[in-house]
Design a protein around this motif. Structure first.
Motif, PDB file in Angstrom:
ATOM      1  N   ASP A  13      33.351  44.746  38.673  1.00 15.50           N
ATOM      2  CA  ASP A  13      32.768  44.414  37.372  1.00 15.50           C
ATOM      3  C   ASP A  13      33.838  43.626  36.616  1.00 15.50           C
ATOM      4  O   ASP A  13      34.738  44.196  36.001  1.00 15.50           O
ATOM      5  CB  ASP A  13      32.394  45.693  36.629  1.00 15.50           C
ATOM      6  N   LEU A  14      33.739  42.305  36.700  1.00 17.67           N
ATOM      7  CA  LEU A  14      34.791  41.443  36.157  1.00 17.67           C
ATOM      8  C   LEU A  14      35.022  41.646  34.667  1.00 17.67           C
ATOM      9  O   LEU A  14      36.154  41.523  34.195  1.00 17.67           O
ATOM     10  CB  LEU A  14      34.483  39.982  36.446  1.00 17.67           C
ATOM     11  N   SER A  15      33.977  41.970  33.908  1.00 22.29           N
ATOM     12  CA  SER A  15      34.134  42.161  32.466  1.00 22.29           C
ATOM     13  C   SER A  15      34.992  43.385  32.142  1.00 22.29           C
ATOM     14  O   SER A  15      35.585  43.458  31.076  1.00 22.29           O
ATOM     15  CB  SER A  15      32.772  42.268  31.784  1.00 22.29           C
ATOM     16  N   ARG A  16      35.076  44.323  33.070  1.00 22.52           N
ATOM     17  CA  ARG A  16      35.906  45.515  32.857  1.00 22.52           C
ATOM     18  C   ARG A  16      37.233  45.434  33.598  1.00 22.52           C
ATOM     19  O   ARG A  16      38.272  45.854  33.087  1.00 22.52           O
ATOM     20  CB  ARG A  16      35.138  46.760  33.306  1.00 22.52           C
ATOM     21  N   VAL A  17      37.197  44.893  34.817  1.00 23.55           N
ATOM     22  CA  VAL A  17      38.399  44.893  35.652  1.00 23.55           C
ATOM     23  C   VAL A  17      39.424  43.851  35.198  1.00 23.55           C
ATOM     24  O   VAL A  17      40.628  44.122  35.208  1.00 23.55           O
ATOM     25  CB  VAL A  17      38.021  44.680  37.138  1.00 23.55           C
ATOM     26  N   THR A  18      38.968  42.676  34.786  1.00 22.00           N
ATOM     27  CA  THR A  18      39.907  41.623  34.383  1.00 22.00           C
ATOM     28  C   THR A  18      40.837  42.079  33.258  1.00 22.00           C
ATOM     29  O   THR A  18      42.069  41.960  33.387  1.00 22.00           O
ATOM     30  CB  THR A  18      39.152  40.339  34.006  1.00 22.00           C
ATOM     31  N   LEU A  22      44.988  42.609  33.648  1.00 26.40           N
ATOM     32  CA  LEU A  22      45.915  41.901  32.767  1.00 26.40           C
ATOM     33  C   LEU A  22      46.794  42.857  31.968  1.00 26.40           C
ATOM     34  O   LEU A  22      47.959  42.553  31.690  1.00 26.40           O
ATOM     35  CB  LEU A  22      45.146  40.965  31.830  1.00 26.40           C
ATOM     36  N   GLU A  23      46.259  44.012  31.619  1.00 21.95           N
ATOM     37  CA  GLU A  23      47.033  45.012  30.867  1.00 21.95           C
ATOM     38  C   GLU A  23      48.048  45.731  31.748  1.00 21.95           C
ATOM     39  O   GLU A  23      49.141  46.071  31.295  1.00 21.95           O
ATOM     40  CB  GLU A  23      46.090  46.037  30.240  1.00 21.95           C
ATOM     41  N   HIS A  24      47.690  45.984  33.004  1.00 27.27           N
ATOM     42  CA  HIS A  24      48.515  46.818  33.874  1.00 27.27           C
ATOM     43  C   HIS A  24      49.427  46.054  34.837  1.00 27.27           C
ATOM     44  O   HIS A  24      50.289  46.667  35.465  1.00 27.27           O
ATOM     45  CB  HIS A  24      47.624  47.780  34.666  1.00 27.27           C
ATOM     46  N   VAL A  25      49.248  44.751  34.971  1.00 28.01           N
ATOM     47  CA  VAL A  25      50.119  43.971  35.844  1.00 28.01           C
ATOM     48  C   VAL A  25      50.849  42.944  34.976  1.00 28.01           C
ATOM     49  O   VAL A  25      50.276  41.922  34.593  1.00 28.01           O
ATOM     50  CB  VAL A  25      49.312  43.262  36.963  1.00 28.01           C
ATOM     51  N   PRO A  26      52.096  43.230  34.648  1.00 33.08           N
ATOM     52  CA  PRO A  26      52.846  42.348  33.760  1.00 33.08           C
ATOM     53  C   PRO A  26      52.990  40.939  34.327  1.00 33.08           C
ATOM     54  O   PRO A  26      53.187  40.745  35.527  1.00 33.08           O
ATOM     55  CB  PRO A  26      54.219  43.021  33.670  1.00 33.08           C
ATOM     56  N   GLU A  33      41.330  34.866  39.487  1.00 33.07           N
ATOM     57  CA  GLU A  33      40.359  34.589  40.548  1.00 33.07           C
ATOM     58  C   GLU A  33      40.394  35.763  41.530  1.00 33.07           C
ATOM     59  O   GLU A  33      41.452  36.096  42.056  1.00 33.07           O
ATOM     60  CB  GLU A  33      40.743  33.296  41.258  1.00 33.07           C
ATOM     61  N   PHE A  34      39.254  36.403  41.763  1.00 34.36           N
ATOM     62  CA  PHE A  34      39.142  37.546  42.662  1.00 34.36           C
ATOM     63  C   PHE A  34      38.456  37.097  43.945  1.00 34.36           C
ATOM     64  O   PHE A  34      37.405  36.476  43.897  1.00 34.36           O
ATOM     65  CB  PHE A  34      38.308  38.657  42.021  1.00 34.36           C
ATOM     66  N   THR A  35      39.058  37.457  45.093  1.00 38.87           N
ATOM     67  CA  THR A  35      38.493  37.125  46.391  1.00 38.87           C
ATOM     68  C   THR A  35      38.540  38.363  47.273  1.00 38.87           C
ATOM     69  O   THR A  35      39.604  38.972  47.422  1.00 38.87           O
ATOM     70  CB  THR A  35      39.302  36.000  47.084  1.00 38.87           C
ATOM     71  N   ARG A  36      37.409  38.742  47.856  1.00 40.11           N
ATOM     72  CA  ARG A  36      37.353  39.904  48.756  1.00 40.11           C
ATOM     73  C   ARG A  36      38.133  39.590  50.019  1.00 40.11           C
ATOM     74  O   ARG A  36      38.015  38.502  50.582  1.00 40.11           O
ATOM     75  CB  ARG A  36      35.890  40.226  49.082  1.00 40.11           C
ATOM     76  N   ILE A  37      38.938  40.560  50.458  1.00 40.37           N
ATOM     77  CA  ILE A  37      39.710  40.447  51.693  1.00 40.37           C
ATOM     78  C   ILE A  37      39.144  41.456  52.676  1.00 40.37           C
ATOM     79  O   ILE A  37      39.050  42.643  52.355  1.00 40.37           O
ATOM     80  CB  ILE A  37      41.202  40.757  51.454  1.00 40.37           C
ATOM     81  N   GLY A  38      38.792  41.027  53.851  1.00 41.07           N
ATOM     82  CA  GLY A  38      38.301  41.929  54.887  1.00 41.07           C
ATOM     83  C   GLY A  38      36.843  42.298  54.700  1.00 41.07           C
ATOM     84  O   GLY A  38      36.213  41.959  53.706  1.00 41.07           O
ATOM     85  N   GLU A  39      36.328  43.001  55.683  1.00 44.02           N
ATOM     86  CA  GLU A  39      34.920  43.390  55.693  1.00 44.02           C
ATOM     87  C   GLU A  39      34.727  44.894  55.699  1.00 44.02           C
ATOM     88  O   GLU A  39      33.619  45.366  55.885  1.00 44.02           O
ATOM     89  CB  GLU A  39      34.238  42.789  56.934  1.00 44.02           C
ATOM     90  N   GLY A  40      35.799  45.686  55.539  1.00 47.15           N
ATOM     91  CA  GLY A  40      35.701  47.140  55.582  1.00 47.15           C
ATOM     92  C   GLY A  40      34.840  47.700  54.462  1.00 47.15           C
ATOM     93  O   GLY A  40      34.601  47.048  53.450  1.00 47.15           O
ATOM     94  N   GLN A  41      34.369  48.923  54.653  1.00 45.41           N
ATOM     95  CA  GLN A  41      33.509  49.580  53.673  1.00 45.41           C
ATOM     96  C   GLN A  41      34.257  50.598  52.827  1.00 45.41           C
ATOM     97  O   GLN A  41      33.741  51.058  51.817  1.00 45.41           O
ATOM     98  CB  GLN A  41      32.331  50.255  54.385  1.00 45.41           C
ATOM     99  N   SER A  42      35.459  50.999  53.242  1.00 46.66           N
ATOM    100  CA  SER A  42      36.234  51.926  52.424  1.00 46.66           C
ATOM    101  C   SER A  42      37.471  51.199  51.911  1.00 46.66           C
ATOM    102  O   SER A  42      37.965  50.265  52.538  1.00 46.66           O
ATOM    103  CB  SER A  42      36.623  53.159  53.238  1.00 46.66           C
ATOM    104  N   ASN A  43      37.952  51.623  50.767  1.00 48.35           N
ATOM    105  CA  ASN A  43      39.101  50.976  50.131  1.00 48.35           C
ATOM    106  C   ASN A  43      38.927  49.466  50.108  1.00 48.35           C
ATOM    107  O   ASN A  43      39.675  48.723  50.748  1.00 48.35           O
ATOM    108  CB  ASN A  43      40.409  51.371  50.817  1.00 48.35           C
ATOM    109  N   LEU A  44      37.912  49.020  49.376  1.00 47.91           N
ATOM    110  CA  LEU A  44      37.651  47.589  49.246  1.00 47.91           C
ATOM    111  C   LEU A  44      38.905  46.905  48.706  1.00 47.91           C
ATOM    112  O   LEU A  44      39.565  47.413  47.799  1.00 47.91           O
ATOM    113  CB  LEU A  44      36.466  47.351  48.312  1.00 47.91           C
ATOM    114  N   THR A  45      39.242  45.763  49.276  1.00 46.03           N
ATOM    115  CA  THR A  45      40.489  45.080  48.952  1.00 46.03           C
ATOM    116  C   THR A  45      40.192  43.661  48.486  1.00 46.03           C
ATOM    117  O   THR A  45      39.385  42.959  49.089  1.00 46.03           O
ATOM    118  CB  THR A  45      41.414  45.056  50.185  1.00 46.03           C
ATOM    119  N   TYR A  46      40.871  43.257  47.407  1.00 53.14           N
ATOM    120  CA  TYR A  46      40.662  41.945  46.808  1.00 53.14           C
ATOM    121  C   TYR A  46      42.005  41.279  46.556  1.00 53.14           C
ATOM    122  O   TYR A  46      42.963  41.933  46.146  1.00 53.14           O
ATOM    123  CB  TYR A  46      39.932  42.059  45.463  1.00 53.14           C
ATOM    124  N   ARG A  47      42.061  39.957  46.767  1.00 57.74           N
ATOM    125  CA  ARG A  47      43.213  39.164  46.360  1.00 57.74           C
ATOM    126  C   ARG A  47      42.925  38.687  44.936  1.00 57.74           C
ATOM    127  O   ARG A  47      41.841  38.178  44.646  1.00 57.74           O
ATOM    128  CB  ARG A  47      43.407  37.958  47.283  1.00 57.74           C
TER     129      ARG A  47
END
Length: 66
Positions: A13-18, A22-26, A33-47
């Protein structure tokens, strides 16, 4: 990145996650820009790439039952 803004990313949910990222990563510079990495179903990972090209990884739990 050229000033592009990601408008939809499955599992994020970009409106909440962005603002949270920004607050937690100095030092990150919007827009992000968010990009999904991998195709797994657990621990979804994004660049997550910022305006300066800095890249971090965001992981989240699955969106449904596994």
């Amino acid at each position: 990145m050229g000033g592009s803004v990601t408008t939809a990313v499955p599992g994020v949910d970009l409106s909440r996650v962005t603002p949270w990222v920004l607050e937690h990563v100095p030092g990150l510079e919007p827009p992000l820009e968010f990009t999904r990495i991998g195709e797994g179903q657990s621990n979804l990972t994004y660049r997550v790439r910022d305006a300066s090209g800095r890249t971090v990884v965001l992981r989240r739990p699955p969106t449904g039952e596994i």
